[in-house]
Write a protein that holds these residues in place. Structure first.
Motif, PDB file in Angstrom:
ATOM      1  N   CYS A  35     -32.071 -25.174  41.793  1.00 27.87           N
ATOM      2  CA  CYS A  35     -32.685 -24.308  40.786  1.00 27.87           C
ATOM      3  C   CYS A  35     -31.639 -23.366  40.203  1.00 27.87           C
ATOM      4  N   ASP A  36     -31.609 -23.267  38.885  1.00 25.50           N
ATOM      5  CA  ASP A  36     -30.602 -22.465  38.200  1.00 25.50           C
ATOM      6  C   ASP A  36     -31.128 -21.113  37.725  1.00 25.50           C
ATOM      7  N   PHE A  37     -32.452 -21.016  37.476  1.00 22.46           N
ATOM      8  CA  PHE A  37     -32.971 -19.838  36.785  1.00 22.46           C
ATOM      9  C   PHE A  37     -34.137 -19.173  37.498  1.00 22.46           C
ATOM     10  N   GLN A  38     -34.215 -19.264  38.821  1.00 19.35           N
ATOM     11  CA  GLN A  38     -35.316 -18.601  39.505  1.00 19.35           C
ATOM     12  C   GLN A  38     -35.262 -17.086  39.359  1.00 19.35           C
ATOM     13  N   HIS A  39     -34.101 -16.554  38.995  1.00 20.56           N
ATOM     14  CA  HIS A  39     -33.948 -15.104  38.842  1.00 20.56           C
ATOM     15  C   HIS A  39     -34.367 -14.615  37.462  1.00 20.56           C
ATOM     16  N   ALA A  40     -34.919 -15.500  36.626  1.00 20.91           N
ATOM     17  CA  ALA A  40     -35.365 -15.126  35.284  1.00 20.91           C
ATOM     18  C   ALA A  40     -36.870 -15.327  35.158  1.00 20.91           C
ATOM     19  N   THR A  41     -37.523 -14.516  34.332  1.00 16.75           N
ATOM     20  CA  THR A  41     -38.950 -14.685  34.094  1.00 16.75           C
ATOM     21  C   THR A  41     -39.187 -16.037  33.423  1.00 16.75           C
ATOM     22  N   PRO A  42     -40.399 -16.598  33.549  1.00 12.01           N
ATOM     23  CA  PRO A  42     -40.674 -17.869  32.867  1.00 12.01           C
ATOM     24  C   PRO A  42     -40.412 -17.806  31.368  1.00 12.01           C
ATOM     25  N   ALA A  43     -40.776 -16.695  30.720  1.00 11.97           N
ATOM     26  CA  ALA A  43     -40.527 -16.578  29.272  1.00 11.97           C
ATOM     27  C   ALA A  43     -39.035 -16.568  28.979  1.00 11.97           C
ATOM     28  N   ALA A  44     -38.267 -15.877  29.819  1.00 10.85           N
ATOM     29  CA  ALA A  44     -36.819 -15.839  29.609  1.00 10.85           C
ATOM     30  C   ALA A  44     -36.189 -17.205  29.822  1.00 10.85           C
ATOM     31  N   GLN A  45     -36.723 -17.977  30.767  1.00 13.07           N
ATOM     32  CA  GLN A  45     -36.195 -19.322  30.979  1.00 13.07           C
ATOM     33  C   GLN A  45     -36.344 -20.176  29.723  1.00 13.07           C
ATOM     34  N   LEU A  46     -37.475 -20.062  29.050  1.00 14.51           N
ATOM     35  CA  LEU A  46     -37.674 -20.809  27.805  1.00 14.51           C
ATOM     36  C   LEU A  46     -36.661 -20.367  26.750  1.00 14.51           C
ATOM     37  N   GLU A  47     -36.404 -19.067  26.686  1.00 11.65           N
ATOM     38  CA  GLU A  47     -35.433 -18.561  25.717  1.00 11.65           C
ATOM     39  C   GLU A  47     -34.025 -19.033  26.039  1.00 11.65           C
ATOM     40  N   LEU A  48     -33.678 -19.051  27.331  1.00  8.04           N
ATOM     41  CA  LEU A  48     -32.351 -19.521  27.726  1.00  8.04           C
ATOM     42  C   LEU A  48     -32.161 -20.986  27.353  1.00  8.04           C
TER      43      LEU A  48
END
Length: 400
Positions: A81-94
């Motif tokens: 997992c690369d983005f567990q430290h980001a909110t779900p909305a932020a993951q979509l933006e990333l």
């Protein structure tokens, strides 16, 4: 890990990391960080021209940062997992930022062309945890199942994977050892089957430990029987989302001829067949013997579908393969490549739907389509792999 660097983190990049720079301009690819953060990062790898590092301390956090729900999704531990430290909305933006950047840098589109496409990664039904229906555990020298560190052969034993389907989390795999095997895999199908099998060392055939050898999957209004060790989308909502998008973008007409290249078990062919009707023709080209067998078995009732066993490049090299109206391209992660794109465009179909699990490979092939006088007219992207860097793209390509 060795020396620590204090860094201001820049934009996200393809590969599950963000880009930072040292005072002299040297690039540092930083995992476990978010754009705009100030972090202390431990160097994990040195290469000519750049470094890799893990953010081990966050000095100025992003408002998008959250605590990782999984204890293994931390620096130096599981690399899945690369983005567990980001909110779900932020993951979509990333992920949206990554797709946009690759289309410009590799695909050759202008920024305003990407703006016109309205690129935005869409969530699929369900949450960011408990979605993965196929999990592959590596096994260490002591027979303990786990996952590998990022960019490493080291195996981190685990007791539970939080992105795995609940039936996989409950399967009797991580509470025991697995001596003399190369790996253990668990499948929890949409039809309710759970199968555990091992991958023996030396490339021998998988061995079923428990559950059926063929699992039931449900997609595009049909029930499928797929070998447990065969390929199927790992997100339960992905097959319908991708198939519906392909049909919507191509808009097949009665009587049309369609090639489903790298067609697997025939998901897209099954979705397209009703639209072209009995007077149409859908031809699947697939090289994996298990997938060829699955396609013939599952689509036997569709008289307008035929399955051709063979390498896509070799098949398209046959000059008898000329007449086609629509093409579906769903290549492996490496992409279709220049030769296949050239062969497809030389047949002058009216449209191509390109399905890709790697936006960099997709962008490279988009650049080749553009060289051939084609344009990317529509792009949909789906978060079929929450918590990870991966994203699924479906593009419509048409002659300019």
């Amino acid at each position: 890990m060795d020396e620590l660097l204090e860094l201001t983190v820049g934009p996200v990049a393809h590969g599950g990391h963000c880009v930072a720079r040292l005072e002299g301009g040297q690039v540092v690819f930083v995992r476990h960080a978010l754009p705009g953060e100030r972090v202390r990062a431990a160097v994990t790898e040195r290469r000519r021209g750049y470094l890799r590092a893990d953010a081990v301390e966050v000095l100025e956090p992003s408002p998008d940062r959250v605590e990782e729900p999984c204890e293994y999704a931390k620096p130096g531990r599981c690399g899945g997992c690369d983005f567990q430290h980001a909110t779900p909305a932020a993951q979509l933006e990333l992920k949206t930022a990554v797709v946009r950047e690759l289309l410009v840098r590799i695909g050759g589109l202008r920024a305003d062309e990407v703006d016109e496409l309205g690129v935005g990664v869409e969530p699929l039904p369900g949450g960011p945890l408990g979605w993965r229906t196929r999990v592959q555990y590596a096994v260490d020298a002591q027979g303990r199942p786990g996952f590998r560190r990022h960019r490493s052969h080291d195996i981190i034993p685990i007791d539970r994977c939080l992105i795995a389907h609940p039936a996989i989390q409950d399967a009797p795999v991580t509470d025991r050892t697995w001596p003399r095997v190369g790996g253990v895999e668990v499948v929890a199908s949409s039809g309710g089957d759970v199968t555990i099998f091992t991958r023996p060392r030396g490339g021998r055939a998988p061995r079923i430990v428990s559950g059926p050898r063929q699992v039931r999957e449900r997609a595009v209004g049909r029930e499928w029987r797929i070998d447990a060790a065969g390929f199927w989308q790992v997100h339960p909502a992905a097959p319908d989302a991708l198939a519906d998008t392909v049909v919507e973008l191509l808009a097949p007409r009665p009587g049309e001829r369609v090639w489903d290249l790298y067609g697997g078990a025939g998901l897209f062919a099954a979705a397209i067949a009703p639209a072209v009707g009995e007077q149409g023709r859908v031809t699947i080209v697939e090289s994996a013997p298990g997938a060829v067998t699955a396609a013939r078995r599952n689509l036997a009732d569709l008289t307008q579908v035929r399955v051709v066993a063979g390498d896509v490049g070799t098949v398209l090299g046959n000059p008898r393969w000329r007449a086609v109206d629509l093409v579906v391209l769903d290549p492996p992660r490496a992409g279709a490549g220049r030769d296949v794109v050239t062969a497809v465009t030389a047949r002058h179909p009216r449209a191509v739907a390109y399905v890709s699990c790697d936006p960099a490979a997709f962008a490279r092939d988009v650049a080749t389509f553009r060289e051939r006088g084609w344009r990317l007219s529509v792009l949909r992207a789906f978060d079929a792999f929450p918590m990870t860097q991966h994203v699924e793209c479906v593009g419509l390509l048409q002659p300019a």
